[in-house]
Design an enzyme around this catalytic site. Structure first.
Site, mmCIF file in Angstrom:
data_model
loop_
_atom_site.group_PDB
_atom_site.id
_atom_site.type_symbol
_atom_site.label_atom_id
_atom_site.label_comp_id
_atom_site.label_asym_id
_atom_site.label_seq_id
_atom_site.Cartn_x
_atom_site.Cartn_y
_atom_site.Cartn_z
ATOM 1 N N ARG A 65 0.860 -1.316 -0.052
ATOM 2 C CA ARG A 65 -0.008 0.035 0.107
ATOM 3 C C ARG A 65 0.732 1.275 -0.042
ATOM 4 N NH1 ARG A 65 -1.665 2.274 4.553
ATOM 5 N NH2 ARG A 65 -0.551 0.694 5.595
ATOM 6 N N ASP A 204 3.697 -23.068 9.339
ATOM 7 C CA ASP A 204 3.776 -23.036 10.835
ATOM 8 C C ASP A 204 5.334 -23.179 11.029
ATOM 9 O OD1 ASP A 204 4.347 -23.512 13.452
ATOM 10 O OD2 ASP A 204 2.258 -24.905 13.591
ATOM 11 N N HIS A 205 5.685 -21.880 11.350
ATOM 12 C CA HIS A 205 7.393 -21.838 11.151
ATOM 13 C C HIS A 205 7.945 -22.695 12.218
ATOM 14 C CE1 HIS A 205 7.057 -19.025 14.419
ATOM 15 N NE2 HIS A 205 8.294 -19.438 14.543
ATOM 16 N N LYS A 209 11.795 -25.717 11.975
ATOM 17 C CA LYS A 209 12.881 -25.836 12.727
ATOM 18 C C LYS A 209 13.736 -27.052 12.660
ATOM 19 C CE LYS A 209 10.987 -22.415 16.082
ATOM 20 N NZ LYS A 209 11.824 -21.281 16.229
ATOM 21 N N GLU A 243 8.036 -18.189 26.329
ATOM 22 C CA GLU A 243 8.914 -17.138 25.992
ATOM 23 C C GLU A 243 9.222 -16.088 27.115
ATOM 24 O OE1 GLU A 243 6.125 -15.728 22.599
ATOM 25 O OE2 GLU A 243 8.053 -16.016 21.509
ATOM 26 N N ASP A 262 -2.345 -18.286 19.365
ATOM 27 C CA ASP A 262 -1.248 -17.776 18.894
ATOM 28 C C ASP A 262 -0.199 -18.990 18.592
ATOM 29 O OD1 ASP A 262 0.527 -15.547 17.942
ATOM 30 O OD2 ASP A 262 1.551 -15.500 19.779
ATOM 31 N N HIS A 267 1.724 -24.278 16.769
ATOM 32 C CA HIS A 267 3.183 -24.913 17.203
ATOM 33 C C HIS A 267 3.066 -25.888 18.110
ATOM 34 C CE1 HIS A 267 4.027 -20.899 15.219
ATOM 35 N NE2 HIS A 267 4.021 -20.384 16.271
ATOM 36 N N LYS A 367 3.534 -16.406 27.668
ATOM 37 C CA LYS A 367 4.556 -15.008 27.435
ATOM 38 C C LYS A 367 4.879 -14.701 28.916
ATOM 39 C CE LYS A 367 3.448 -13.862 22.673
ATOM 40 N NZ LYS A 367 4.531 -13.654 22.016
#
Ligand code: BG6
Length: 516
Positions: A65, A204-205, A209, A243, A262, A267, A367
């Site tokens: 954009r 799904d990163h 891994k 995390e 999330d 994951h 988190k």
């Protein structure tokens, strides 16, 4: 007709072709001025480029954009590289060569005319850069734009039905893949209106891994572990995705989703399915995904009246991460003051199949926990109450096999051993394998592997539609119950391993989590 690439050496089980066989292509980044491109995608692309792991004939065309030119876009990305991958940014010569592959096309993402220009530019680039008509669309936009972009791609005739040996079009869809079961089904329908399943690459990163991929190697390239891999020997399995980070500028997104969506639905459940699946018939994408989806289908749904027993949710209050004082979740900039979003979730899941009946799978995601740690601990049943178990001087603990997904990637096994000396002193000891020590080279970022696989057309490390749906089918009722029921949202101070559990029904009250 696209020029045929020399065939890479393939065996039935070879999974990804070596990168020198990657086909030419245009990579179109929708939403290329966002955080994901700056933090993850460009460092990954540049790193691959430096290792000679991208196709020689390739362009990365941003479709976004903001008003920019090719040059201002390139400069902005170089600044992002300095910020997010400073080591890479020192290679100025490499960057000058790489940036010649970057282009910018300005358009509103819902403007049909912009997509016609995109089509035109791609056709021109096919000629100027010999791209053979191959296209990889990458949806890196905010999730509410996924469907409008998919529709416009179709409207402009940008999606091609794949034909053997002909040019290909693929689409990579970033997470979140929907917000719940109905919205993920809707997104899937829209995608399949335009693309065939084999053209859709759902990220799904975690699957990219190395240590997540190693779960299969550990299980199926060793006889040892498979012998104990069942309810016969395993007491429980614990999966942690922790995390220390808080909101880091992402509160507007996170506050609408919460931690279970999330990192839990995707994951953690992906890790769980790799741990629990049966051996696949080969190592091809569909064989692996068939087994993973069976696991998800075998997980017993959590009923409304069981929510307090099998789940916990909480949010962090002010506390300390190491030496740093941090604010509570509700005081994070961008979080709604009356927010009821969870930043910690724990589930106890039961897999109703022959192998796992009676073995609880505990999953926690959070988190602002004390450490950044993702790992799986397989806790074995204790020894029978005879021999060493009866000795007062024997500190016999259960064996635990721990897979450290990150950081300090590796695998360790807790065992009992006799301490040297007179008498019989038994102590727990650790056998440890660390990637860094053994292989002596850094572990590549997950995105590098995923980008190469998407270009190569290998979907093994991407989630299939039915997997994503099965995961939502499991998680959505829990989320709905949390919203509807009176189950309280607990609190934990930032820097603690979750909330204290007082509810007498909760399966977490007496659980000894294995912490790193
Ligand atoms: C993302 C979540 O999917 O994974 C983030 O949206 C989270 O909230 C991130 O921080 C963690 O990824 P990694 O690779 O740093 O463990």
């Amino acid at each position: 007709m696209a020029e045929k690439l020399e065939n890479p050496p393939q065996t039935e089980n070879s999974v990804t072709p070596p990168s020198q066989y990657l086909p030419p292509c245009a990579i179109v980044l929708f939403g290329a001025t966002g955080d994901l491109t700056r933090r993850k995608l460009i460092p990954a692309f540049f790193s691959l480029y430096r290792q000679n792991q991208l196709p020689k004939q390739m362009v990365i065309l941003a479709f976004a954009r903001k008003t920019k030119t090719d040059d201002t876009f390139r400069n902005d990305l170089y600044e992002a590289l300095q910020e997010f991958a400073p080591d890479l940014a020192t290679d100025l010569t490499g960057w000058s060569a790489f940036e010649q592959h970057l282009f910018y096309l300005q358009s509103q993402l819902d403007d049909p005319e912009g997509y016609l220009r995109l089509n035109q530019q791609l056709l021109e680039m096919d000629k100027s850069h010999q791209l053979q008509g191959n296209r990889l669309f990458y949806l890196a936009t905010p999730p509410e734009l996924f469907i409008p972009v998919i529709r416009r791609i179709k409207g402009a005739g940008l999606s091609q039905i794949p034909s053997p040996g002909g040019p290909w079009t693929r689409i990579v869809v970033e997470k979140p893949f929907g917000f719940d079961l109905p919205s993920s089904q809707e997104l899937d329908r829209e995608l399949k209106n335009v693309f065939a399943e084999e053209q859709i690459f759902r990220i799904d990163h975690y699957l990219g891994k190395e240590t997540v991929q190693n779960i299969l190697a550990l299980r199926f390239a060793n006889r040892l572990f498979e012998l104990m891999w069942s309810q016969q020997h395993i007491d429980n399995v614990q999966i942690t995705v922790a995390e220390t980070l808080g909101m880091e500028g992402r509160a507007a997104y996170f506050d609408t989703v919460g931690i279970l969506r999330d990192m839990g639905q995707n994951h953690a459940l992906q890790i769980l399915s790799l741990i629990a699946m049966e051996p696949p018939v080969n190592l091809q994408a569909d064989a692996i995904r068939d087994e993973k989806v069976k696991v998800l289908h075998s997980i017993r749904p959590i009923q409304v009246h069981e929510v307090t027993k099998y789940t916990t949710r909480a949010r962090y209050t002010a506390g300390r991460i190491g030496d740093v004082e941090v604010v509570g979740y509700r005081d994070e900039p961008g979080v709604r003051p009356n927010s009821a979003t969870e930043t910690y979730a724990a589930l106890m899941l039961s897999i109703d199949n022959w192998r796992w009946a009676g073995v609880p799978f505990y999953v926690r995601v959070g988190k602002r926990l004390p450490k950044r740690y993702t790992g799986v601990s397989i806790v074995l049943k204790n020894i029978p109450d005879v021999l060493y178990a009866r000795l007062d001087c024997a500190d016999v603990e259960s064996n635990v096999l721990t897979l450290r997904i990150q950081p300090n990637e590796g695998v360790s096994l807790r065992m009992s051993a006799k301490e040297p000396g007179p008498g019989i002193l038994i102590k727990p000891v650790e056998m440890d394998f660390a990637y860094q020590e053994t292989f002596g080279k850094p572990i590549p970022d997950a995105y590098q592997r995923l980008l190469v696989d998407a270009i190569a057309g290998d979907p093994s490390l991407f989630a299939r539609g039915d997997e994503v749906e099965a995961a939502w089918r499991l998680i959505t009722p829990i989320l709905n119950n949390w919203t509807a029921s009176s189950v309280g949202l607990c609190e934990y101070p930032a820097g603690a391993w979750g909330p204290p559990i007082t509810d007498k029904d909760s399966q977490f009250r007496t659980l000894q989590w294995i912490n790193p």
